[in-house]
Scaffold this motif. Structure first.
Motif, PDB file in Angstrom:
ATOM      1  N   LEU A   1       0.893  -1.153   0.000  1.00  0.00           N
ATOM      2  CA  LEU A   1       0.000   0.000   0.000  1.00  0.00           C
ATOM      3  C   LEU A   1       0.941   1.214   0.000  1.00  0.00           C
ATOM      4  CD1 LEU A   1      -2.924   1.080   0.106  1.00  0.00           C
ATOM      5  CD2 LEU A   1      -2.651   1.263   2.572  1.00  0.00           C
ATOM      6  N   GLY A   2       1.214   1.695  -1.197  1.00  0.00           N
ATOM      7  CA  GLY A   2       2.194   2.755  -1.329  1.00  0.00           C
ATOM      8  C   GLY A   2       3.601   2.226  -1.117  1.00  0.00           C
ATOM      9  N   ASP A   3       4.547   3.149  -0.819  1.00  0.00           N
ATOM     10  CA  ASP A   3       5.948   2.751  -0.715  1.00  0.00           C
ATOM     11  C   ASP A   3       6.407   2.564   0.720  1.00  0.00           C
ATOM     12  OD1 ASP A   3       6.108   5.382   0.177  1.00  0.00           O
ATOM     13  OD2 ASP A   3       6.846   6.133  -1.729  1.00  0.00           O
TER      14      ASP A   3
ATOM     15  N   ALA B   1       4.043   0.887   3.271  1.00  0.00           N
ATOM     16  CA  ALA B   1       3.121   0.044   4.035  1.00  0.00           C
ATOM     17  C   ALA B   1       2.872  -1.260   3.279  1.00  0.00           C
ATOM     18  CB  ALA B   1       1.802   0.769   4.287  1.00  0.00           C
TER      19      ALA B   1
ATOM     20  N   ILE C   1      -1.835  -1.585  11.869  1.00  0.00           N
ATOM     21  CA  ILE C   1      -3.261  -1.291  12.040  1.00  0.00           C
ATOM     22  C   ILE C   1      -4.065  -2.563  11.782  1.00  0.00           C
ATOM     23  CG2 ILE C   1      -5.211   0.153  11.356  1.00  0.00           C
ATOM     24  CD1 ILE C   1      -3.311   2.206  10.270  1.00  0.00           C
TER      25      ILE C   1
ATOM     26  N   LEU D   1      -2.448  -3.914   8.441  1.00  0.00           N
ATOM     27  CA  LEU D   1      -1.605  -3.004   7.665  1.00  0.00           C
ATOM     28  C   LEU D   1      -0.334  -2.732   8.473  1.00  0.00           C
ATOM     29  CD1 LEU D   1      -1.400  -1.270   5.072  1.00  0.00           C
ATOM     30  CD2 LEU D   1      -2.328   0.626   6.391  1.00  0.00           C
TER      31      LEU D   1
ATOM     32  N   HIS E   1       2.988  -0.496   8.737  1.00  0.00           N
ATOM     33  CA  HIS E   1       3.699   0.707   8.294  1.00  0.00           C
ATOM     34  C   HIS E   1       5.184   0.536   8.577  1.00  0.00           C
ATOM     35  CE1 HIS E   1       0.371   3.539   7.460  1.00  0.00           C
ATOM     36  NE2 HIS E   1      -0.299   2.786   8.306  1.00  0.00           N
TER      37      HIS E   1
ATOM     38  N   ILE F   1       1.627   4.042  -6.797  1.00  0.00           N
ATOM     39  CA  ILE F   1       1.789   2.590  -6.844  1.00  0.00           C
ATOM     40  C   ILE F   1       0.378   2.006  -6.913  1.00  0.00           C
ATOM     41  CG2 ILE F   1       2.493   0.587  -5.469  1.00  0.00           C
ATOM     42  CD1 ILE F   1       4.729   2.653  -4.421  1.00  0.00           C
TER      43      ILE F   1
ATOM     44  N   THR G   1      -3.224   4.714   4.344  1.00  0.00           N
ATOM     45  CA  THR G   1      -2.045   5.508   4.636  1.00  0.00           C
ATOM     46  C   THR G   1      -2.132   6.836   3.896  1.00  0.00           C
ATOM     47  OG1 THR G   1       0.373   5.472   4.584  1.00  0.00           O
ATOM     48  CG2 THR G   1      -0.747   4.366   2.800  1.00  0.00           C
TER      49      THR G   1
ATOM     50  N   SER H   1      -3.230   7.271   0.043  1.00  0.00           N
ATOM     51  CA  SER H   1      -4.166   6.269  -0.468  1.00  0.00           C
ATOM     52  C   SER H   1      -5.238   6.963  -1.297  1.00  0.00           C
ATOM     53  CB  SER H   1      -4.834   5.502   0.682  1.00  0.00           C
ATOM     54  OG  SER H   1      -3.906   4.659   1.330  1.00  0.00           O
TER      55      SER H   1
ATOM     56  N   LYS I   1      -9.352   1.178  -3.011  1.00  0.00           N
ATOM     57  CA  LYS I   1      -8.172   2.000  -3.267  1.00  0.00           C
ATOM     58  C   LYS I   1      -7.559   1.604  -4.602  1.00  0.00           C
ATOM     59  CE  LYS I   1      -6.660   0.689   0.818  1.00  0.00           C
ATOM     60  NZ  LYS I   1      -7.918   0.156   1.413  1.00  0.00           N
TER      61      LYS I   1
ATOM     62  N   ASN J   1      -1.873   4.446  -4.722  1.00  0.00           N
ATOM     63  CA  ASN J   1      -1.347   5.154  -3.553  1.00  0.00           C
ATOM     64  C   ASN J   1      -0.243   6.105  -4.016  1.00  0.00           C
ATOM     65  OD1 ASN J   1      -1.796   4.207  -0.410  1.00  0.00           O
ATOM     66  ND2 ASN J   1      -0.011   5.511  -0.700  1.00  0.00           N
TER      67      ASN J   1
ATOM     68  N   ILE K   1       3.004   8.141  -4.017  1.00  0.00           N
ATOM     69  CA  ILE K   1       4.276   7.848  -3.352  1.00  0.00           C
ATOM     70  C   ILE K   1       4.649   9.017  -2.426  1.00  0.00           C
ATOM     71  CG2 ILE K   1       4.969   6.432  -5.327  1.00  0.00           C
ATOM     72  CD1 ILE K   1       7.003   8.607  -6.049  1.00  0.00           C
TER      73      ILE K   1
END
Lengths: 217, 312
Positions: free
Chosen positions: A5-7, A9, A45, A52, A54, B182, B235, B238, B262, B265, B267
């Motif tokens: 989830l993104g860079d 998480a 979380i 999740l 982090h 991402i 996060t 998101s 989602k 996300n 960056i």
């Protein structure tokens, strides 16, 4: 099952439904990860059926975090057992404390006393926390009390208000807007930022509502 | 120690540091500066540890009077700083004589400015952070009449003033950014056309945006089935897409969990670019990247910040 989830998480999916067994696995994995924490993990979380994680990308790569989480996931035994905390919550139901109690009862064709009895009969698990600081999502609610959210959310709900929506029940920790059906109120403080233990509840706690009369709470 | 008296504020003016960590599982968002790069740069200019508390000025202006001599720096995009006689450049620390008034005012080309003072602002920590989170009642807005206290400066004022941070080496703030993302954990629940629309069309920032989320307006992104998801952790960055197909990017005060799909996300390295996009004015495009490349980009920005701690 493990997805970025993104860079910074990592999302661990343990199922795709609201179910006590899956949620137990989420909390068990969370406890196991925290017992074997590695540098660079910031926080986790837990939610209904996901965890999740982090992490700090200055200290860990995605592969390192995935490897760590997967390793612990493989160690997760179905017999893994924890003893959760049990918290009793005194509740004044109805009237100004729970303005939707009568409407809930009427729409279900039962009496307000039945709603109180059903709501306070079982023990609930804090499946996850979110919405506002200290808000516990408690489940699972008895099917006889399943109600939709309000069509128009209230702009202000008093802190301590006990509410239901769908198969969940919860308590508003702060004065805030809210779209759930309000059935009662507790004098307990769910969030006190100045305290050394600022939150009354933690994810995975067991909660039992205790009906009280006006003059006892 | 120096005192700054707040003479006038408009918009959203709060203390922020690098964020509140460790309480997300209880529903407490990270908060902190909307533009993390700019907040750290302001601290580096004034000789403070990078995570120190600064004043975030959002969509408005703030005027201060220095009670004692001090060194200040204002960083950000789209703001002007003056002492009513001359203007000070952004991204440069400057000496302020006791009695001077300093005004930080929004012009155009950005939403958020950060005022740092040599020595940092002294604010009581709540749950380990000095970041203000208004919806959760953690801290309060800065108001006219407040007296703000700074700590001890790390070096003499002569050594800390007139230093410039070479921002353009690291980030080029623009109202037509290409924001790297991402793919999100539910990307497969959007239609092919939905994914294509998201990456190929242009979005504007809606007027209803705040520290919680940036609501975007543009071609709707259709889902395969429904938009709902069993709530799970989210996060900063998101991108949730509710039933109306208009994406919402979660920002620093966003709830810790959410129940919409989602698609992607944003960056970390590109959060500053998005944060400074103005409502109505900006043309935002998204581009997919990988976790590895995103982390490299983030490390490069952090390296730039820390190198300048010693170079300036």
């Amino acid at each position: 099952m493990l997805k970025p989830l993104g860079d910074s998480a990592l999302l661990v999916e343990l199922g795709a439904e609201i179910n006590p067994a899956i949620n137990q696995r989420v909390h068990a994995l969370n406890a196991l990860l925290h017992a074997n924490i590695i540098a660079g993990i910031i926080e986790t979380i837990p939610a209904y059926c996901t965890l999740l994680i982090h992490y700090d990308p200055l200290q860990l790569t995605f592969d390192q975090v995935t490897h760590w989480a997967l390793d612990k996931l493989n160690q997760l035994d179905d017999s893994y057992h924890r003893t959760p905390r049990r918290i009793e919550v005194p509740v004044r139901y109805g009237n100004a404390f729970g303005p939707d109690l009568e409407a809930v009862a009427a729409s279900k064709g039962i009496s307000p006393a039945d709603v109180i009895q059903i709501h306070s009969a079982r023990e609930y698990t804090v499946y996850m926390m979110g919405f506002t600081p200290g808000f516990p999502y408690l489940g699972t609610l008895d099917e006889r009390l399943i109600m939709p959210r309000l069509e128009t959310p209230r702009t202000s709900v008093r802190a301590g208000t006990v509410a239901i929506a769908g198969s969940q029940t919860g308590i508003y920790p702060l004065d805030s807007p809210g779209g759930w059906q309000l059935i009662g109120w507790t004098p307990l403080k769910l969030f006190d930022p100045t305290s050394t233990s600022p939150f009354l509840f933690s994810p995975s706690d067991i909660v039992k509502f205790i009906p009280v009369e006006d003059d006892h709470a | 120690m120096t005192m700054l008296e707040v003479l006038d504020v408009s918009g959203l003016v709060t203390f922020q540091d690098s964020g509140r960590f460790g309480w997300q599982s209880f529903g407490v968002p990270i908060s902190g500066a909307m533009d993390w790069f700019v907040q750290r740069a302001a601290n580096i200019l004034t000789g403070n540890p990078a995570d120190s508390t600064v004043i975030e000025i959002g969509l408005g202006e703030a005027t201060f009077r220095a009670k004692q001599n001090c060194v200040l720096a204002v960083t950000g995009a789209g703001y002007e700083v003056s002492n009513y006689i001359w203007t000070f450049p952004l991204w440069t620390s400057f000496f302020v004589r006791a009695g001077w008034q300093v005004q930080v005012k929004k012009k155009s080309g950005g939403n958020w400015a950060y005022l740092a003072a040599a020595g940092g602002f002294e604010v009581d920590a709540i749950l380990g952070s000095r970041s203000t989170y208004l919806r959760g009642g953690l801290g309060d807005s800065i108001r006219a009449g407040d007296l703000l206290k700074t700590g001890k400066s790390s070096r003499g004022f002569d050594k800390l003033s007139a230093r410039t941070f070479p921002t353009e080496k690291y980030i080029n703030y623009t109202q037509a950014p290409i924001i790297e993302v991402i793919a999100g954990p539910q990307a497969e629940r959007f239609t092919k056309e939905g994914i294509q629309t998201f990456y190929e069309s242009e979005y504007r920032l809606s007027k209803s945006f705040d520290r919680m989320g940036y609501r975007l307006e543009g071609k709707p992104v259709p889902h395969n089935s429904n938009a709902e998801l069993i709530s799970e952790g989210m996060t900063i960055g998101s991108v949730q897409v509710p039933a109306n197909g208009q994406p919402i990017v979660m920002m620093v005060d966003a709830p810790t969990t959410g129940g919409y799909l989602k698609i992607a996300n944003v960056i970390r390295a590109d959060i500053p670019l998005l944060a400074q996009c103005e409502a109505g004015n900006s043309k935002i495009r998204f581009k997919e990247t990988t976790v590895e490349k995103a982390q490299e980009k983030y490390r490069a920005l952090m390296k730039g910040l820390y190198e300048n701690r010693f170079k300036l």
